[in-house]
Design an enzyme around this catalytic site. Structure first.
Site, short mmCIF file in Angstrom:
data_model
loop_
_atom_site.label_atom_id
_atom_site.label_comp_id
_atom_site.label_asym_id
_atom_site.label_seq_id
_atom_site.Cartn_x
_atom_site.Cartn_y
_atom_site.Cartn_z
N ARG A 172 0.87 -1.18 0.00
CA ARG A 172 0.00 0.00 0.00
C ARG A 172 0.90 1.22 0.00
NH1 ARG A 172 -0.16 2.03 5.12
NH2 ARG A 172 0.69 0.70 6.75
N ARG A 176 -3.20 10.65 1.04
CA ARG A 176 -4.14 11.40 1.88
C ARG A 176 -4.79 12.50 1.07
NH1 ARG A 176 -0.17 12.34 6.81
NH2 ARG A 176 0.00 10.19 7.51
N ARG A 249 19.64 -5.62 2.49
CA ARG A 249 20.16 -4.42 1.83
C ARG A 249 20.92 -3.63 2.89
NH1 ARG A 249 21.13 -3.36 -3.11
NH2 ARG A 249 20.39 -1.20 -3.06
N ARG A 280 18.53 10.01 0.31
CA ARG A 280 18.03 11.14 1.10
C ARG A 280 19.17 11.83 1.82
NH1 ARG A 280 14.57 8.46 6.11
NH2 ARG A 280 16.19 7.12 6.95
N GLU A 300 22.53 9.35 2.49
CA GLU A 300 22.37 7.90 2.60
C GLU A 300 22.46 7.26 1.22
OE1 GLU A 300 18.98 6.47 4.72
OE2 GLU A 300 19.36 7.74 6.47
N TYR A 348 11.76 -6.65 9.73
CA TYR A 348 11.92 -5.22 9.91
C TYR A 348 11.03 -4.78 11.07
CZ TYR A 348 12.20 -0.26 9.26
OH TYR A 348 12.42 1.08 9.48
N ASP A 350 9.81 -1.49 13.51
CA ASP A 350 9.83 -0.11 13.98
C ASP A 350 10.20 -0.12 15.46
OD1 ASP A 350 9.20 1.29 11.69
OD2 ASP A 350 7.03 1.08 11.97
#
Length: 368
Positions: A172, A176, A249, A280, A300, A348, A350
């Protein structure tokens, strides 16, 4: 007689929370790390009074009130709100994709106009089931957003063409139809005042710590010190890669001190064209609203991972998950060994999920 109840291999967030929680329950803990500092990838290096996120930007965000209250026991958080921007060949767009983005792209003003434009562009696929990342992205946001804000960034991130990447990488995309630049929808968000080191140091205050210590070079001696081991390193390395090497990665960081007050006006700027080699630039002082005559920026650069590089993002395809599940089955048979964290569990995480997972692991250990 073992000197410690637990040996924690890896002084990152998962290991630190686990060590704190077992210490709270009266258990002794030795925490080791191969680096010369605690904190793992959330470690901050102070450069001219600026807390530099040495291993990439970390912004704490969560909807879990219990976890928010928990981390606030160890540090006070500021009100930082993540509002990254995208630079596509000098054109500036807001992220996540919102009405500010759509207005800049197409001049539209109302949500319906934006929806109509996206639907019109999605029609190019003629309802075909997406077979690669490019088609998946277009099916979600249309061609303009894909070409300017997704394609180049994603190809740099993964080191291959979007048409060669599987569609599941983008399940997804945050779209917004409001004028809201806040990247996260979570209720709680911020950066610890003084940097993440404050949290880690407070979590580990009752533990013994050994830095510059490679577990695999001292395995026999270290294992002999404790009744149980929490291992937060790479699970395939622990088992000598017997079922194969799990893929990641990696990233390279190029950090620079500049004698100017403000380099880019925002903490995070993504470079979404394919030609710019980095993904970035982080300007660290903006995380903590710092005013100073100098600033520190970090570029990066995504990299293919090879043995010896820092593993950042697990490549969660079918082949790697099959390999991981074999290692996981071995781990589940261990009686004095626990695997945890993004490398130990090959996933991964958070930060708020790491904190929650470590707390739950300790509850499981102590049956409470």
């Amino acid at each position: 007689m073992k000197k410690y109840d637990y040996l924690v291999v890896g002084a990152g967030l998962y290991g630190a929370v686990f060590a704190h929680e077992v210490s709270k329950r009266g258990k002794s803990c030795l925490v080791i790390d191969k680096r010369n500092h605690v904190g793992g990838n959330i470690y901050c290096e102070n450069i001219e009074g600026i807390n530099v996120h040495k291993y990439g930007a970390h912004i704490f965000h969560t909807n879990d009130e219990e976890i928010w209250n928990y981390v606030n026991e160890f540090a006070e958080f500021n009100r930082f709100t993540n509002s990254p921007i995208a630079n596509f060949n000098g054109e500036i767009y807001n992220l996540p994709f919102n009405m500010n983005t759509f207005n800049k792209l197409w001049g539209v003003i109302t949500p319906q106009e934006a929806k109509d434009r996206i639907e019109e562009q999605k029609a190019i696929l003629k309802n075909k089931k997406p077979e690669n990342l490019e088609e998946q992205a277009i099916s979600l946001v249309g061609t303009d957003i894909y070409e300017k804000l997704i394609k180049g960034y994603t190809e740099k991130q993964w080191g291959r063409s979007a048409t060669e990447l599987p569609p599941f990488i983008i399940k997804r995309l945050p779209v917004r139809f409001t004028y809201d630049n806040n990247y996260f929808n979570d209720r709680y968000q911020g950066i610890p005042i003084g940097g993440y080191n404050v949290i880690i140091e407070n979590l580990l205050r009752n533990c013994d710590i050994r830095l510059n210590t490679n577990y695999f070079e001292n395995r026999e001696e270290l294992d002999s010190l404790a009744k149980k081991v929490l291992f937060t390193g790479m699970i395939d390395e622990y088992y000598g890669y017997k079922y194969g090497v799990l893929e990641y990665r990696s990233l390279r960081f190029d950090t620079e001190l500049l004698q100017q007050q403000n380099y880019q006006g925002n903490a995070v700027v993504n470079y979404t064209d394919r030609e710019t080699p980095f993904t970035r630039i982080i300007e660290h002082k903006h995380f903590e609203f710092k005013t100073s005559e100098s600033t520190v920026i970090t570029r990066e650069y995504p990299m293919e991972w090879k043995s010896g590089d820092e593993p950042y993002y697990p490549v969660l395809d079918e082949k790697n998950l099959d390999i991981y599940n074999k290692y996981k089955a071995l781990g589940e048979k261990e009686e004095t060994l626990i695997f945890g964290g993004r490398l130990g569990e090959y996933k991964y995480y958070d930060m708020h999920n790491i904190v929650r997972a470590a707390i739950e692991k300790v509850k499981e250990e102590f049956k409470n």
